[in-house]
Every structure is written in C-alpha cells, then in structure tokens.
Design an enzyme around this catalytic site. Structure first.
Site, PDB file in Angstrom:
ATOM      1  N   ARG A  24      -2.970  -4.606   4.469  1.00 28.32           N
ATOM      2  CA  ARG A  24      -3.082  -3.854   3.209  1.00 28.32           C
ATOM      3  C   ARG A  24      -3.153  -2.349   3.451  1.00 28.32           C
ATOM      4  O   ARG A  24      -3.896  -1.637   2.789  1.00 28.32           O
ATOM      5  CB  ARG A  24      -4.322  -4.286   2.425  1.00 28.32           C
ATOM      6  CG  ARG A  24      -4.197  -5.652   1.779  1.00 28.32           C
ATOM      7  CD  ARG A  24      -3.426  -5.559   0.458  1.00 28.32           C
ATOM      8  NE  ARG A  24      -3.451  -6.819  -0.243  1.00 28.32           N
ATOM      9  CZ  ARG A  24      -4.271  -7.100  -1.251  1.00 28.32           C
ATOM     10  NH1 ARG A  24      -5.126  -6.211  -1.672  1.00 28.32           N
ATOM     11  NH2 ARG A  24      -4.223  -8.274  -1.818  1.00 28.32           N
ATOM     12  N   ARG A  28      -4.057   0.693  -3.186  1.00 30.72           N
ATOM     13  CA  ARG A  28      -4.730   1.554  -4.157  1.00 30.72           C
ATOM     14  C   ARG A  28      -5.692   2.578  -3.573  1.00 30.72           C
ATOM     15  O   ARG A  28      -6.124   3.481  -4.276  1.00 30.72           O
ATOM     16  CB  ARG A  28      -5.463   0.688  -5.183  1.00 30.72           C
ATOM     17  CG  ARG A  28      -4.494   0.038  -6.161  1.00 30.72           C
ATOM     18  CD  ARG A  28      -5.179  -0.893  -7.112  1.00 30.72           C
ATOM     19  NE  ARG A  28      -5.779  -1.997  -6.355  1.00 30.72           N
ATOM     20  CZ  ARG A  28      -6.143  -3.151  -6.879  1.00 30.72           C
ATOM     21  NH1 ARG A  28      -6.005  -3.360  -8.172  1.00 30.72           N
ATOM     22  NH2 ARG A  28      -6.665  -4.094  -6.126  1.00 30.72           N
ATOM     23  N   ARG A  37       2.666   3.284  -8.332  1.00 32.74           N
ATOM     24  CA  ARG A  37       2.273   2.064  -9.043  1.00 32.74           C
ATOM     25  C   ARG A  37       2.312   2.301 -10.555  1.00 32.74           C
ATOM     26  O   ARG A  37       2.787   1.464 -11.310  1.00 32.74           O
ATOM     27  CB  ARG A  37       0.877   1.670  -8.568  1.00 32.74           C
ATOM     28  CG  ARG A  37       0.201   0.571  -9.310  1.00 32.74           C
ATOM     29  CD  ARG A  37       0.794  -0.787  -8.940  1.00 32.74           C
ATOM     30  NE  ARG A  37      -0.090  -1.820  -9.434  1.00 32.74           N
ATOM     31  CZ  ARG A  37      -0.203  -2.135 -10.715  1.00 32.74           C
ATOM     32  NH1 ARG A  37       0.534  -1.517 -11.610  1.00 32.74           N
ATOM     33  NH2 ARG A  37      -1.051  -3.075 -11.090  1.00 32.74           N
ATOM     34  N   ASP A  74       4.203  -9.435  -1.860  1.00 32.93           N
ATOM     35  CA  ASP A  74       3.000 -10.243  -2.053  1.00 32.93           C
ATOM     36  C   ASP A  74       3.299 -11.679  -1.674  1.00 32.93           C
ATOM     37  O   ASP A  74       4.447 -12.110  -1.720  1.00 32.93           O
ATOM     38  CB  ASP A  74       2.519 -10.174  -3.511  1.00 32.93           C
ATOM     39  CG  ASP A  74       1.069 -10.623  -3.616  1.00 32.93           C
ATOM     40  OD1 ASP A  74       0.176  -9.812  -3.322  1.00 32.93           O
ATOM     41  OD2 ASP A  74       0.828 -11.798  -3.950  1.00 32.93           O
ATOM     42  N   TYR A 150      -3.309 -20.861  -4.910  1.00 34.11           N
ATOM     43  CA  TYR A 150      -3.039 -20.073  -6.123  1.00 34.11           C
ATOM     44  C   TYR A 150      -2.190 -20.860  -7.118  1.00 34.11           C
ATOM     45  O   TYR A 150      -2.393 -20.793  -8.331  1.00 34.11           O
ATOM     46  CB  TYR A 150      -2.355 -18.746  -5.761  1.00 34.11           C
ATOM     47  CG  TYR A 150      -3.309 -17.785  -5.083  1.00 34.11           C
ATOM     48  CD1 TYR A 150      -4.173 -16.993  -5.842  1.00 34.11           C
ATOM     49  CD2 TYR A 150      -3.380 -17.683  -3.702  1.00 34.11           C
ATOM     50  CE1 TYR A 150      -5.066 -16.122  -5.233  1.00 34.11           C
ATOM     51  CE2 TYR A 150      -4.276 -16.821  -3.079  1.00 34.11           C
ATOM     52  CZ  TYR A 150      -5.116 -16.048  -3.857  1.00 34.11           C
ATOM     53  OH  TYR A 150      -6.007 -15.211  -3.256  1.00 34.11           O
TER      54      TYR A 150
HETATM   55  O1  CP3 Z   1      -0.587  -5.401   3.806  1.00 37.38           O
HETATM   56  C1  CP3 Z   1       0.190  -4.698   3.121  1.00 37.38           C
HETATM   57  O2  CP3 Z   1       0.059  -3.458   2.976  1.00 37.38           O
HETATM   58  C2  CP3 Z   1       1.418  -5.366   2.507  1.00 37.38           C
HETATM   59  C3  CP3 Z   1       1.303  -5.814   1.176  1.00 37.38           C
HETATM   60  C4  CP3 Z   1       0.485  -7.033   0.791  1.00 37.38           C
HETATM   61  C5  CP3 Z   1      -0.060  -7.167  -0.518  1.00 37.38           C
HETATM   62  N1  CP3 Z   1      -0.586  -8.402  -0.641  1.00 37.38           N
HETATM   63  C6  CP3 Z   1       0.003  -6.119  -1.551  1.00 37.38           C
HETATM   64  C7  CP3 Z   1      -0.865  -6.226  -2.743  1.00 37.38           C
HETATM   65  C8  CP3 Z   1       0.192  -8.212   1.477  1.00 37.38           C
HETATM   66  C9  CP3 Z   1       0.482  -8.574   2.922  1.00 37.38           C
HETATM   67  C10 CP3 Z   1      -0.481  -9.078   0.556  1.00 37.38           C
HETATM   68  C11 CP3 Z   1      -0.916 -10.440   0.888  1.00 37.38           C
HETATM   69  C12 CP3 Z   1      -1.716 -11.205  -0.078  1.00 37.38           C
HETATM   70  N2  CP3 Z   1      -1.603 -11.243  -1.432  1.00 37.38           N
HETATM   71  C13 CP3 Z   1      -2.711 -12.142   0.311  1.00 37.38           C
HETATM   72  C14 CP3 Z   1      -3.075 -12.494   1.731  1.00 37.38           C
HETATM   73  C15 CP3 Z   1      -3.956 -11.475   2.360  1.00 37.38           C
HETATM   74  C16 CP3 Z   1      -5.322 -11.382   1.786  1.00 37.38           C
HETATM   75  O3  CP3 Z   1      -5.638 -10.313   1.234  1.00 37.38           O
HETATM   76  O4  CP3 Z   1      -6.104 -12.348   1.910  1.00 37.38           O
HETATM   77  C17 CP3 Z   1      -3.232 -12.705  -0.870  1.00 37.38           C
HETATM   78  C18 CP3 Z   1      -4.334 -13.735  -0.957  1.00 37.38           C
HETATM   79  C19 CP3 Z   1      -2.520 -12.135  -1.972  1.00 37.38           C
HETATM   80  C20 CP3 Z   1      -2.657 -12.457  -3.414  1.00 37.38           C
HETATM   81  C21 CP3 Z   1      -3.061 -11.271  -4.194  1.00 37.38           C
HETATM   82  N3  CP3 Z   1      -2.239 -10.194  -4.474  1.00 37.38           N
HETATM   83  C22 CP3 Z   1      -4.321 -11.027  -4.792  1.00 37.38           C
HETATM   84  C23 CP3 Z   1      -5.519 -11.945  -4.719  1.00 37.38           C
HETATM   85  C24 CP3 Z   1      -4.210  -9.782  -5.433  1.00 37.38           C
HETATM   86  C25 CP3 Z   1      -5.237  -9.140  -6.328  1.00 37.38           C
HETATM   87  C26 CP3 Z   1      -6.316  -8.478  -5.548  1.00 37.38           C
HETATM   88  C27 CP3 Z   1      -6.298  -6.992  -5.812  1.00 37.38           C
HETATM   89  O5  CP3 Z   1      -6.536  -6.230  -4.858  1.00 37.38           O
HETATM   90  O6  CP3 Z   1      -6.057  -6.609  -6.963  1.00 37.38           O
HETATM   91  C28 CP3 Z   1      -2.920  -9.254  -5.178  1.00 37.38           C
HETATM   92  C29 CP3 Z   1      -2.391  -7.952  -5.622  1.00 37.38           C
HETATM   93  C30 CP3 Z   1      -1.928  -7.016  -4.561  1.00 37.38           C
HETATM   94  N4  CP3 Z   1      -1.159  -7.348  -3.482  1.00 37.38           N
HETATM   95  C31 CP3 Z   1      -2.161  -5.602  -4.540  1.00 37.38           C
HETATM   96  C32 CP3 Z   1      -1.490  -5.108  -3.404  1.00 37.38           C
HETATM   97  C33 CP3 Z   1      -1.389  -3.677  -2.958  1.00 37.38           C
HETATM   98  C34 CP3 Z   1      -2.924  -4.803  -5.591  1.00 37.38           C
HETATM   99  C35 CP3 Z   1      -2.022  -4.698  -6.776  1.00 37.38           C
HETATM  100  C36 CP3 Z   1      -2.151  -3.420  -7.570  1.00 37.38           C
HETATM  101  O7  CP3 Z   1      -1.665  -2.354  -7.115  1.00 37.38           O
HETATM  102  O8  CP3 Z   1      -2.653  -3.492  -8.690  1.00 37.38           O
END
Ligand code: CP3
Length: 344
Positions: A24, A28, A37, A74, A150
């Site tokens: 990540r 944000r 975004r 994602d 999910y």
């Molecule tokens: O690592 C990176 O920089 C690459 C991008 C990446 C994202 N999600 C971007 C993202 C990666 C590798 C993921 C993986 C992901 N997504 C996982 C596995 C890793 C982990 O964190 O356990 C999971 C479980 C998800 C599912 C997911 N996507 C959730 C639960 C959420 C909401 C949580 C939150 O922070 O809001 C997301 C959204 C998400 N994926 C965001 C980002 C940058 C935030 C979205 C936003 O900008 O509003």
C-alpha cells in the site's frame, strides 16, 4: 545491464542492503494521491483508468526512490471482472452482492474477465515502459480464500460466519467457487506478467482465521494449485506469498505452496524466521505499519531488529501489512534511508 535488486533478492541473493518496497505504498497518506483520487471520482474508476492508475503507481517511486512499484489496482477487480457487483462506500470499504450458492456461482463468467480487466493490463504495460531503470514492477492478486471471503460475506467481516458456514457444511459446493477462483486468479496473474509485471504477490490477508484441516484445504491447497497453474506458463517469474496471520502454519505454507518468497506479517518473530524460513526461501517484511506511522527512535529500533535478524540472508524489506492512512510521508523517506544505511 545489472539486474534489479528486487529480482536478485528474490533469486536468493543476500545483498549488503536489502531492496525495499511497501505494501500500500500508493494511497491516501499521500496528498498527491488524494488529488488524483478526487479527480477520478470513485476508487474503481481510478483502478480502471490507465492514465490515473499509472500516475498513482509512480507517485511513491518519485518521492521515495523505492526498489519496486506495485500495480495500483485491488484484489476485488477479479470478482468484479467475473460479473459480481462490487462497489466501495466511503469510510466503510468494499461492498459486494453476496455469492452464497450454486446459482450465484453459475452467474460468474470467466470468459468476460480478461476483457473487463483490459484497462488494468494496459496500466501494467504503460508502467513497464515508464518505470525508472532498476525499479521492478510487481503485479498481484488476492488469494482464493481472501477473495472468496469478500465475495461470500458481501464485504469485510469480523467473524467470517457466512464463508465458514458454507465451507464447513458444504465443502463440495464451496469448492466449486474456490476452483473457479484458482482459475480466474491464475489467469489474472498471467495477464499481468504478459503485460510486463516481473514479480507477482499473492495477498492472503485472511489466512489467519481457519482451524488446521481447513487451513490445509482452503489456504494451502488452492494456493498450491494457483502457483502451479501460474508456473506452468511463467516458470521464471518469482511469486511472493503473503499468508497474513498464518502463525504456526507459516512453515507449512512456505514448504507446500511452491511460492518463491514469503512475506511475514508483523507478528512473525524475525529470529525464528531466520532459522526456519530463510534457509529455504527469500523472506519479506515485516516492520509494524504503526512503527512507520510513529517514526523516530521506535521505528529506527524496529528497522535495526529486522536487519540484525534477517540481514544475513535473502531479504526484501517491507512492512508487516499496508501503510496506514495517517502515516506522515516523511517517515517513509526516513525508513528508506535507514534501510539503505544512508546517514541522515
Ligand atoms: O499496495 C499498493 O500500493 C497497491 C494497491 C493495492 C490496493 N489494495 C489499493 C487500495 C493493493 C495491493 C490492495 C490489496 C487489497 N485490497 C487487499 C489485500 C491487502 C490487505 O490490505 O490486506 C485487500 C484485503 C483489499 C480489499 C480492499 N480494498 C479493502 C478492504 C479496501 C478498503 C480499506 C480502505 O483503506 O479504505 C480497499 C480499498 C483500497 N485499495 C484503497 C487503496 C489505495 C483505498 C481506496 C480509496 O482511495 O478510497
């Protein structure tokens, strides 16, 4: 041309200073991410707009000079590509129309996925042309169990009640969903590599919620099948496995799934990993993301402990989970300097 540091470490080389990237690393906590975004509107639109997804992937590379870029996407684009409804609610996270029976599995379509995800593969190929020399490009996917959680729960969950009920009461029926996911996820990883990804990581964020027999059946077996399917097409591409929370099962996961490297969550003791895992494969990890958020001496000590314990073998420096939203970006710059041994 010298090989990229990340690829050398994943090949088993012990470098004087380990390569570093962060889960990540785009997101944000970066003001420039929040700007793009807002421009994109929704999170999924950002994932599916190559120009913007490329930009946010590159932001942390420009700022911090990390050793690898991870595709901005994602894990939930796979169920979305299969035709499941997926949306993100601000401050709540992902929501999905739950898949809980055979009929719902029957509505998922593998054939449409590659076309639906074409913008993601376009992003990978644009990135591979734009990345600075020396920076490796990582593709990724969620593991079958985590993606299924999910899909079945319809979003995040605390107790995994719906998916466990289905998996425990009707393993054959649930197994059909898992088989479909193994195929879809393998195909998604292959497509990323064909577009230019040089490494792939499998995120099993919820590997830590199952009893022993179910861990074998729903974590080890599907991951082994996934890695085998992927390797049949791309035997030379390193695969990093991240079975977050797997605890005592880390060794079995490392031995039985066929991954080339293993990402340690924050709770895995590094001296233990140096003895039990690192002799057999490259390890990645595992600074607590909250130490990165706090910074200062606490972070410096955390970094030192990891380098002391794991620095004598093949290591990729990373966090134990993703960067937290409130993290000051300066702390990332300080972390990179500390890992590289640059004096401040
Ligand atoms: O690592 C990176 O920089 C690459 C991008 C990446 C994202 N999600 C971007 C993202 C990666 C590798 C993921 C993986 C992901 N997504 C996982 C596995 C890793 C982990 O964190 O356990 C999971 C479980 C998800 C599912 C997911 N996507 C959730 C639960 C959420 C909401 C949580 C939150 O922070 O809001 C997301 C959204 C998400 N994926 C965001 C980002 C940058 C935030 C979205 C936003 O900008 O509003």
């Amino acid at each position: 041309m010298t090989r990229k540091n990340l690829l050398r470490a994943l090949d088993g080389e012990c470098l004087a200073r380990p390569p570093i990237w962060l889960m990540r690393q785009a997101g944000r906590y970066l003001p420039e991410y929040r700007e793009i975004r807002a421009e994109a509107g929704s999170f999924l639109d950002l994932c599916y707009t190559p120009k913007l997804a490329v930009e946010v992937t590159l932001q942390p590379i420009r700022r911090f000079g990390l050793d690898a870029a991870i595709l901005f996407s994602d894990i939930l684009v796979v169920p979305h590509g299969l035709g499941q409804e997926v949306w993100f609610v601000e401050n709540e996270g992902p929501k999905l129309a739950p898949v809980r029976d055979k009929a719902a599995i029957g509505n998922l379509r593998l054939t449409a996925m590659r076309e639906h995800l074409a913008p993601v593969y376009q992003t990978v190929s644009d990135l591979s042309a734009l990345l600075p020399r020396g920076v490796a490009l990582i593709g990724f996917a969620g593991a079958p169990w985590t993606v299924a959680s999910y899909m079945v729960e319809g979003g995040g969950t605390r107790d995994f009640a719906a998916i466990k009920r289905w998996a425990f009461a009707d393993p054959a029926g649930f197994g059909e969903l898992m088989d479909l996911l193994v195929e879809a996820i393998a195909d998604h990883l292959c497509a990323q590599v064909e577009a230019g990804a040089e490494v792939v990581q499998i995120f099993d964020s919820w590997a830590g919620v199952l009893p022993e027999a179910a861990f074998r059946r729903w974590i080890i077996e599907p991951t082994r099948a996934l890695v085998a399917r992927f390797r049949a097409k791309h035997p030379e591409v390193p695969v990093i496995g991240f079975p977050r929370g797997a605890g005592l099962y880390y060794t079995k996961y490392a031995a039985d799934t066929g991954v080339s490297a293993i990402s340690l969550d924050t709770t895995v003791p590094t001296s233990w990993a140096a003895n039990k895992l690192q002799p057999n494969l490259t390890v990645q990890g595992n600074l607590d993301p909250m130490l990165l958020l706090v910074g200062g001496d606490a972070m410096a000590e955390g970094v030192r402990a990891i380098l002391d314990d794991l620095g004598q073998g093949p290591l990729v420096f990373n966090l134990g989970h993703g960067v937290v939203k409130e993290t000051p970006p300066d702390h990332v710059a300080t972390l990179v300097a500390a890992v590289r041994g640059d004096t401040a």
